[in-house]
Write an enzyme that holds these catalytic residues in place. Structure first.
Site, short mmCIF file in Angstrom:
data_model
loop_
_atom_site.label_atom_id
_atom_site.label_comp_id
_atom_site.label_asym_id
_atom_site.label_seq_id
_atom_site.Cartn_x
_atom_site.Cartn_y
_atom_site.Cartn_z
N LYS A 198 6.98 -40.62 28.86
CA LYS A 198 7.74 -40.73 27.80
C LYS A 198 7.06 -41.12 26.59
O LYS A 198 5.91 -41.83 26.55
CB LYS A 198 8.64 -41.98 28.14
CG LYS A 198 9.75 -41.90 29.24
CD LYS A 198 10.66 -42.91 29.20
CE LYS A 198 11.61 -42.91 30.32
NZ LYS A 198 12.58 -41.87 29.93
N ARG B 82 17.32 -39.31 39.84
CA ARG B 82 18.14 -38.20 40.89
C ARG B 82 17.34 -38.29 42.18
O ARG B 82 18.11 -38.15 43.27
CB ARG B 82 18.32 -37.06 40.09
CG ARG B 82 17.35 -36.20 39.85
CD ARG B 82 17.70 -35.20 38.81
NE ARG B 82 17.94 -35.97 37.58
CZ ARG B 82 18.14 -35.21 36.30
NH1 ARG B 82 18.39 -33.96 36.25
NH2 ARG B 82 18.13 -36.04 35.15
N1 BES Z 1 15.88 -43.73 32.92
C1 BES Z 1 15.89 -42.62 32.13
C2 BES Z 1 17.26 -42.40 31.53
C3 BES Z 1 17.35 -43.54 30.47
C4 BES Z 1 17.35 -43.18 29.06
C5 BES Z 1 18.01 -44.60 30.74
C6 BES Z 1 17.57 -43.97 28.06
C7 BES Z 1 18.46 -45.49 29.66
C8 BES Z 1 18.02 -45.22 28.27
C9 BES Z 1 15.75 -41.12 33.03
O1 BES Z 1 14.92 -41.58 34.30
C10 BES Z 1 15.23 -40.09 32.33
O2 BES Z 1 14.07 -40.30 31.83
N2 BES Z 1 16.19 -39.09 31.89
C11 BES Z 1 15.54 -38.26 31.34
C12 BES Z 1 16.07 -36.80 32.00
C13 BES Z 1 15.43 -35.32 31.65
C14 BES Z 1 14.06 -35.62 31.82
C15 BES Z 1 16.24 -34.33 32.12
C16 BES Z 1 16.33 -38.19 29.89
O3 BES Z 1 17.39 -38.61 30.02
O4 BES Z 1 15.70 -37.78 29.10
MN MN Z 2 12.85 -41.13 33.69
#
Ligand code: BES
Ligand code: MN
Ligand code: ZN
Length: 498
Positions: free
Chosen positions: A276, A350
């Site tokens: 990230k 997931r």
């Molecule tokens: N934990 C994150 C989602 C999240 C984002 C929670 C902001 C709380 C605040 C999740 O694991 C994630 O990183 N999701 C990605 C999915 C994508 C890579 C398909 C996302 O939402 O960007």
């Molecule tokens: Mn994630």
């Protein structure tokens, strides 16, 4: 900040401490408040008139050291139009009262729980005021080493005086349990990831045994042996070993199928190899919010001795990018046997949930499953922090969750599922891939989970917007509200207990 303690007594004004009373827009003093004011020579009526107090909803009027009394102060709290108060607003009222008492550093306060319009405040409404007060009083300051004594708000002893103290006390007991469960959820979410790893979280869950919850912890060896490879793939880039915790509360009939709650417990989500960006990454200590809600809910249900069989299952991992981390392009065989191509290691939630869902479906054979997960940033884009995203394969379950949301104020908005969305996660190389691209990101995540629940009635709550970074409200001034504990406790109480 210590939470207020809540007690109930017969409706009457106190001699000392802080007197709190409720005032509607028409400014008529309700009976006990009017009796007090008559004895005190009309001090209140005069203050209300001089301050031009309008008694708008939850506005306060503060009368310091009122003459002719031994009270520290009298605080009038506006109700607006009392007829406009919805069920969810009584807790908000209690939160507003607590906020004011903390602001003025009150230590002892008595609230006259009465209305001037002749309508009785019910025991449930009175108890909700207490719940709101406890929720608002919570804060997370375990790591503030420099506490200035004079700045420290003291724990408020709040007495709610009501027409029937015994009925209010009866309504209070379960709410006290829910306040405890919410506090646990909030504490877990706020705890930093260096302190709360997978094993530490499991140890906190284990403590529920004190309440009569059976707690089973699955370690790495057992998970490997049974083939939880989707979950293990996420964990393999971290020094922290994965844990799966199964909590069982058997408050219902022997042999009755339990209801089940499943939570995503990523103790920290760096994104893994698909790392990230730095900005905001610190919030990913809260990526175990789903697991925290399940744990707090189990606490609440056990503490109030809910008459239902319920299983809470949480998958605890850390998503880190070390040399052993899984790569984009890797293919894993999940516990279900279905294969998954990992396109993006940041779509890890997931991968954790799919194995836990499958296990619960196969081994628990539940009447329904509700899972909670801080799953997608996309749900934050769609719904903000106002509604949780609800997905379901069952309209009855979805309607019940929606209704419980309106009753508690922890509202949800239902999102679609369909075969056309499902197609978006088909993979060239495996049975499915773990992302479906940018479009409809929350929906494709839900479609992925749906492939692991079979015919079991199932609902998925995407709480990435509501679990953390919560706005300050009457019920909460921390970074998390513990969203979901009250909603699901209500779902259980309304439909799944005798
Ligand atoms: N934990 C994150 C989602 C999240 C984002 C929670 C902001 C709380 C605040 C999740 O694991 C994630 O990183 N999701 C990605 C999915 C994508 C890579 C398909 C996302 O939402 O960007
Ligand atoms: Mn994630
Ligand atoms: Zn995540």
């Amino acid at each position: 900040m210590p939470q207020p303690s809540v007690a109930f007594a017969k409706l009457a004004a106190p001699e000392t401490g802080v007197l709190v009373l409720l005032l509607a827009e028409d400014l008529t003093l309700p009976p006990a408040a009017a009796a007090f004011d008559a004895k005190a020579g009309g001090v209140l009526a005069r203050a209300i008139a001089k301050a031009a107090f309008k008694a708008k909803q939850f506005a306060t009027l503060d009368v310091v050291a009122p003459a002719g009394t031994d009270l520290d102060r009298v605080i009038a709290v506006g109700l607006g139009k009392p007829a406009d108060l919805a069920e969810k607003d009584w807790a908000r009222l209690g939160g507003a009262v607590a906020a004011k008492l903390l602001e003025v550093k009150a230590t002892t306060a008595t609230l006259l729980v009465e209305r001037a319009d002749g309508v009785a405040v019910t025991p449930d409404q009175a108890a909700d005021i207490g719940l709101g007060a406890r929720l608002r009083g919570w804060s997370f300051d375990a790591y503030k080493s420099k506490k200035k004594d004079e700045d420290e708000p003291k724990a408020v002893k709040l007495t709610l005086t009501v027409e029937s103290p015994s009925a209010a006390k009866k309504a209070w007991a379960p709410r006290d349990a829910v306040a405890d469960g919410s506090a646990l959820t909030r504490d877990l979410i706020c705890e930093p990831a260096n302190v709360l790893g997978t094993e530490e979280f499991a140890a906190r869950a284990k403590k529920l045994e004190k309440l009569g919850v059976e707690v089973e912890i699955l370690g790495e060896k057992e998970l490997k042996k049974a083939g939880w490879n989707a979950l293990l793939g996420v964990a393999q880039g971290s020094k922290r070993p994965p844990r799966v915790v199964i909590m069982r509360w058997n408050g219902g009939e022997k042999g009755e199928a339990p209801i089940a709650f499943v939570g995503k417990g990523v103790v920290f989500d760096s994104g893994g190899i698909s790392i990230k960006p730095a900005a905001g990454m610190e919030d990913m200590k809260g990526d175990m919010g789903g697991a925290a809600v399940v744990t707090g809910l189990m606490h609440a249900l056990a503490a109030r001795k809910a008459e239902v069989n319920v299983v809470g299952a949480i998958g605890l991992v850390e998503n880190m990018p070390d040399a052993g981390a899984q790569r984009p392009g890797d293919i894993v065989t999940s516990l279900s046997g279905q294969t998954i191509e990992v396109i993006n290691t940041d779509a890890e939630g997931r991968l954790v949930l799919c194995d836990v869902l499958w296990h619960v479906k196969e081994e628990v054979k539940p009447a329904f499953i509700v899972d909670l997960a801080t799953l997608t940033g996309a749900i934050l884009v769609a719904l903000g922090k106002i509604n949780g995203g609800l997905f379901a394969n069952d309209d009855t379950l979805a309607a019940r969750i929606t209704a419980a949301g309106l009753a508690t104020g922890e509202t949800v908005w239902r999102m679609p599922l369909s075969a056309d969305y499902d197609k978006l996660i088909d993979s060239t190389w495996a049975d499915m891939k773990n992302t479906g691209g940018r479009d409809a990101g929350s929906i494709t995540a839900a479609q992925f989970l749906k492939r692991f629940v079979g015919d079991v009635p199932w609902a998925h709550l995407d709480i990435a917007g509501t679990a953390m970074g919560s706005p300050s409200t009457e019920l909460n001034k921390g970074w998390t509200s513990g969203w979901g504990v009250r909603l699901l406790d209500r779902l259980v109480a309304d439909h799944y207990e005798k």
